[in-house]
Write an enzyme that holds these catalytic residues in place. Sequence first.
Site, PDB file in Angstrom:
ATOM      1  N   LYS A 206       0.811  -1.261   0.027  1.00 20.15           N
ATOM      2  CA  LYS A 206      -0.102  -0.104   0.066  1.00 20.15           C
ATOM      3  C   LYS A 206       0.937   1.468  -0.155  1.00 20.15           C
ATOM      4  CE  LYS A 206      -2.091   3.026   2.081  1.00 20.15           C
ATOM      5  NZ  LYS A 206      -1.914   4.236   1.936  1.00 20.15           N
ATOM      6  N   GLY A 258       6.152   4.651   8.694  1.00 17.75           N
ATOM      7  CA  GLY A 258       5.365   5.852   8.625  1.00 17.75           C
ATOM      8  C   GLY A 258       5.583   6.550  10.001  1.00 17.75           C
ATOM      9  N   SER A 259       4.351   7.305  10.387  1.00 19.12           N
ATOM     10  CA  SER A 259       4.695   7.994  11.453  1.00 19.12           C
ATOM     11  C   SER A 259       4.281   7.110  12.907  1.00 19.12           C
ATOM     12  CB  SER A 259       3.285   9.174  11.510  1.00 19.12           C
ATOM     13  OG  SER A 259       2.188   8.312  11.480  1.00 19.12           O
ATOM     14  N   THR A 260       4.712   7.684  13.867  1.00 18.83           N
ATOM     15  CA  THR A 260       4.759   6.900  15.404  1.00 18.83           C
ATOM     16  C   THR A 260       3.336   6.755  15.584  1.00 18.83           C
ATOM     17  OG1 THR A 260       6.925   7.736  15.926  1.00 18.83           O
ATOM     18  CG2 THR A 260       5.576   6.871  17.693  1.00 18.83           C
ATOM     19  N   GLU A 261       2.667   7.805  15.279  1.00 22.39           N
ATOM     20  CA  GLU A 261       1.200   7.776  15.803  1.00 22.39           C
ATOM     21  C   GLU A 261       0.549   6.679  15.052  1.00 22.39           C
ATOM     22  OE1 GLU A 261      -0.745  11.443  14.516  1.00 22.39           O
ATOM     23  OE2 GLU A 261      -2.841  10.804  15.174  1.00 22.39           O
ATOM     24  N   GLY A 263       1.835   4.200  13.709  1.00 25.03           N
ATOM     25  CA  GLY A 263       2.546   2.785  14.063  1.00 25.03           C
ATOM     26  C   GLY A 263       1.959   2.198  15.359  1.00 25.03           C
ATOM     27  N   GLU A 280       8.936   1.004  11.303  1.00 18.64           N
ATOM     28  CA  GLU A 280      10.077   1.921  11.189  1.00 18.64           C
ATOM     29  C   GLU A 280       9.138   3.110  11.236  1.00 18.64           C
ATOM     30  OE1 GLU A 280      13.039   1.333  10.500  1.00 18.64           O
ATOM     31  OE2 GLU A 280      13.033  -0.591   9.593  1.00 18.64           O
ATOM     32  N   CYS A 314      13.137  10.185   7.970  1.00 17.61           N
ATOM     33  CA  CYS A 314      12.896   9.728   9.412  1.00 17.61           C
ATOM     34  C   CYS A 314      14.140   9.911  10.117  1.00 17.61           C
ATOM     35  CB  CYS A 314      12.500   8.507   9.348  1.00 17.61           C
ATOM     36  SG  CYS A 314      13.418   7.331   8.279  1.00 17.61           S
ATOM     37  N   GLU A 412       9.187  15.697  16.175  1.00 15.01           N
ATOM     38  CA  GLU A 412       9.655  15.525  14.698  1.00 15.01           C
ATOM     39  C   GLU A 412       8.936  16.570  13.772  1.00 15.01           C
ATOM     40  OE1 GLU A 412       8.310  12.088  12.573  1.00 15.01           O
ATOM     41  OE2 GLU A 412      10.473  11.673  11.755  1.00 15.01           O
TER      42      GLU A 412
HETATM   43  P1  NAD Z   1       1.700   8.101   7.930  1.00 15.81           P
HETATM   44  O1  NAD Z   1       1.892   7.309   9.328  1.00 15.81           O
HETATM   45  O2  NAD Z   1       0.732   9.134   8.000  1.00 15.81           O
HETATM   46  O3  NAD Z   1       1.510   7.295   6.556  1.00 15.81           O
HETATM   47  C1  NAD Z   1       2.229   6.436   6.219  1.00 15.81           C
HETATM   48  C2  NAD Z   1       1.644   5.339   5.586  1.00 15.81           C
HETATM   49  O4  NAD Z   1       0.536   4.763   6.354  1.00 15.81           O
HETATM   50  C3  NAD Z   1       0.573   5.811   4.145  1.00 15.81           C
HETATM   51  O5  NAD Z   1       0.741   5.032   3.287  1.00 15.81           O
HETATM   52  C4  NAD Z   1      -0.773   5.983   4.986  1.00 15.81           C
HETATM   53  O6  NAD Z   1      -1.778   6.032   3.848  1.00 15.81           O
HETATM   54  C5  NAD Z   1      -0.812   4.761   5.810  1.00 15.81           C
HETATM   55  N1  NAD Z   1      -1.543   5.033   7.113  1.00 15.81           N
HETATM   56  C6  NAD Z   1      -2.241   6.193   7.500  1.00 15.81           C
HETATM   57  N2  NAD Z   1      -3.098   5.881   8.520  1.00 15.81           N
HETATM   58  C7  NAD Z   1      -3.031   4.471   8.365  1.00 15.81           C
HETATM   59  C8  NAD Z   1      -3.782   3.386   9.389  1.00 15.81           C
HETATM   60  N3  NAD Z   1      -4.702   3.861  10.441  1.00 15.81           N
HETATM   61  N4  NAD Z   1      -3.663   2.307   9.342  1.00 15.81           N
HETATM   62  C9  NAD Z   1      -2.765   1.615   8.301  1.00 15.81           C
HETATM   63  N5  NAD Z   1      -2.014   2.633   7.439  1.00 15.81           N
HETATM   64  C10 NAD Z   1      -2.158   3.920   7.667  1.00 15.81           C
HETATM   65  O7  NAD Z   1       2.938   8.844   7.796  1.00 15.81           O
HETATM   66  P2  NAD Z   1       3.671   9.907   6.528  1.00 15.81           P
HETATM   67  O8  NAD Z   1       3.192  10.948   7.076  1.00 15.81           O
HETATM   68  O9  NAD Z   1       3.368   9.232   5.306  1.00 15.81           O
HETATM   69  O10 NAD Z   1       5.199   9.607   6.671  1.00 15.81           O
HETATM   70  C11 NAD Z   1       6.069  10.362   7.544  1.00 15.81           C
HETATM   71  C12 NAD Z   1       6.286   9.462   8.733  1.00 15.81           C
HETATM   72  O11 NAD Z   1       6.934   8.482   8.355  1.00 15.81           O
HETATM   73  C13 NAD Z   1       7.339  10.326   9.508  1.00 15.81           C
HETATM   74  O12 NAD Z   1       7.044  10.394  10.956  1.00 15.81           O
HETATM   75  C14 NAD Z   1       8.491   9.540   9.332  1.00 15.81           C
HETATM   76  O13 NAD Z   1       9.657   9.808  10.439  1.00 15.81           O
HETATM   77  C15 NAD Z   1       8.313   8.266   9.422  1.00 15.81           C
HETATM   78  N6  NAD Z   1       9.354   7.411   8.347  1.00 15.81           N
HETATM   79  C16 NAD Z   1       9.844   6.525   9.089  1.00 15.81           C
HETATM   80  C17 NAD Z   1      10.918   5.825   8.281  1.00 15.81           C
HETATM   81  C18 NAD Z   1      11.793   5.042   8.835  1.00 15.81           C
HETATM   82  O14 NAD Z   1      12.353   3.884   8.459  1.00 15.81           O
HETATM   83  N7  NAD Z   1      11.849   4.912  10.263  1.00 15.81           N
HETATM   84  C19 NAD Z   1      10.955   6.122   7.094  1.00 15.81           C
HETATM   85  C20 NAD Z   1      10.365   6.778   6.252  1.00 15.81           C
HETATM   86  C21 NAD Z   1       9.382   7.893   6.915  1.00 15.81           C
END
Ligand code: NAD
Length: 501
Positions: A206, A258-261, A263, A280, A314, A412
């Site tokens: 996704k 993606g985001s910690t929230e 995650g 991650e 990130c 962040e």
């Molecule tokens: P996000 O968590 O909003 O979205 C990430 C992905 O999750 C997107 O594909 C989104 O559609 C999906 N998503 C959103 N809500 C969801 C849910 N409830 N259930 C399942 N999937 C859902 O994050 P973002 O704004 O796209 O990315 C930025 C964040 O990602 C930053 O916090 C960054 O630090 C982190 N990040 C971490 C790494 C790492 O390797 N640690 C790498 C890149 C980005």
Amino acid sequence: MRKVLGRGKYDEFMADALAGNSSPTTWEYSPAPETVPVVIPDQTQLYVGGKFVEPRSKKWFATINPATEVTLSQIADGDASDVDAAVSAARKALKPWEKLPASERAKYLYRIARRIQERARELAILESMDGGKPIKESRDVDIPLAAQHFFHHAGWCDKLRYAMPGTREPRPVGVCGQIIPWNFPLLMAAWKLAPALACGNTVVLKPAETTSLTAMRLAEILQECELPPGVVNIVTGAGATGKALVDHAGVDKIAFTGSTEVGKQIAKACAARGTRLTLELGGKSANIIFADAAIDQAIEGIVQGIWFNQGHVCCAGSRLFVEESILPEVTRKLEMRMKTLRVGDPLDKNTDIGAINSKQQLTIIERYIAAGSNEGCTVWQPSEQALPAKGYWCRPTFMTGVQPAHIVAREEIFGPVLAVMSFRTPEEAISRANNSPYGLAAGIWTEKGSKMFDVARRLQAGVVWCNTYNQFDATSPFGGFKESGFGREGGMQGLAAYLSE
Ligand code: NAD
């Protein structure tokens, strides 16, 4: 209607499209002197069971170029029934894929890697248009590294027993749901897909909602490489689509970046069902400059650490800790260097800082800059250069007078904004660096080897770079501690997450 554009015609065409005189959605871009046509369809489909299919939801949403605000395409909005179809296709493909001789699986991965290389220029342009990142980064970092991940993991297919010592025949986990963010769209897809496929898993991927175009181009590549139907399925959509994948009972493992929230929500859902999970997440990484460092080199490391990819990284070195005696020199040199950075058109090869990925992200970044200013920090930003009239832009920024308790030192920002702080002793540098809910990465700048090893050992960070920053390689494990997540991607450790014990 389809247009082929030379480099010089780009602005003209965009002005035309913005004035409503031509379709902004179907066009080709070809930078001179080579002709690299990049065809963007009016609307995208889903990739399920080896075929491009319409979303059952019959819904689409716009993806825009954040540098021009022009709509590039309509992206298929997959719903729970689309996710279900993709999971079924992945389940059906699992046994035959797992049973394929490992050397045969490797051939597919090699083929995908080579095809990414062959289509690299097209992928780089598309990535920069859809996500806003400078073309020199897409061209030199994102796309080559995506190919490298497939090459690297192709080599692992028939050597997996070395990654799992004591196991005669390592087995895949099964059907993997993989959810990725928008900052390195194709690269994150490669990080997720390559190890999963090498280990014999099948996948439902996704992509992030603002950057789905290169993932769908990758689907074309998978089809060209004749990857067996259902081994990889790609379902585009927003958070609800990701949630449907996480909640699907037929998924054996979730890998999320993606985001910690988000995650944390995913961790709860997976714990309730006993689904395997790697996360991650976010970061607030410390870049530590000691007085004995090669200062000019360290300045480049700071620039690379925070302004690479507009700070949408990130592991960005977003907290800078400078030994007190050199703070004035570092601040002065950083200000000078910052003024040389060019903000603007991501497709211009001289651009250093491209567009912020979305309006929403720009608003978040601007709020943080205002918060820093309100808390009494001094905000440094070059103001000489005019910014394009359309699009989402943020000048490179750093703040001094930052205290560890300030919001800009703790949260962040995910933008080109650096919080500068000082320290007096290595002990103080380490305790300040570790004073964060995150633990993804860190940087150390010193000419003393013993100090380097001592400090690196005591930092709570998954990756520690010494006298360099933001270096990535498929052979190195990457991942975090604390709220930055768990599990590793890359290296042998990254494979273990895709093999069942
Ligand atoms: P996000 O968590 O909003 O979205 C990430 C992905 O999750 C997107 O594909 C989104 O559609 C999906 N998503 C959103 N809500 C969801 C849910 N409830 N259930 C399942 N999937 C859902 O994050 P973002 O704004 O796209 O990315 C930025 C964040 O990602 C930053 O916090 C960054 O630090 C982190 N990040 C971490 C790494 C790492 O390797 N640690 C790498 C890149 C980005």
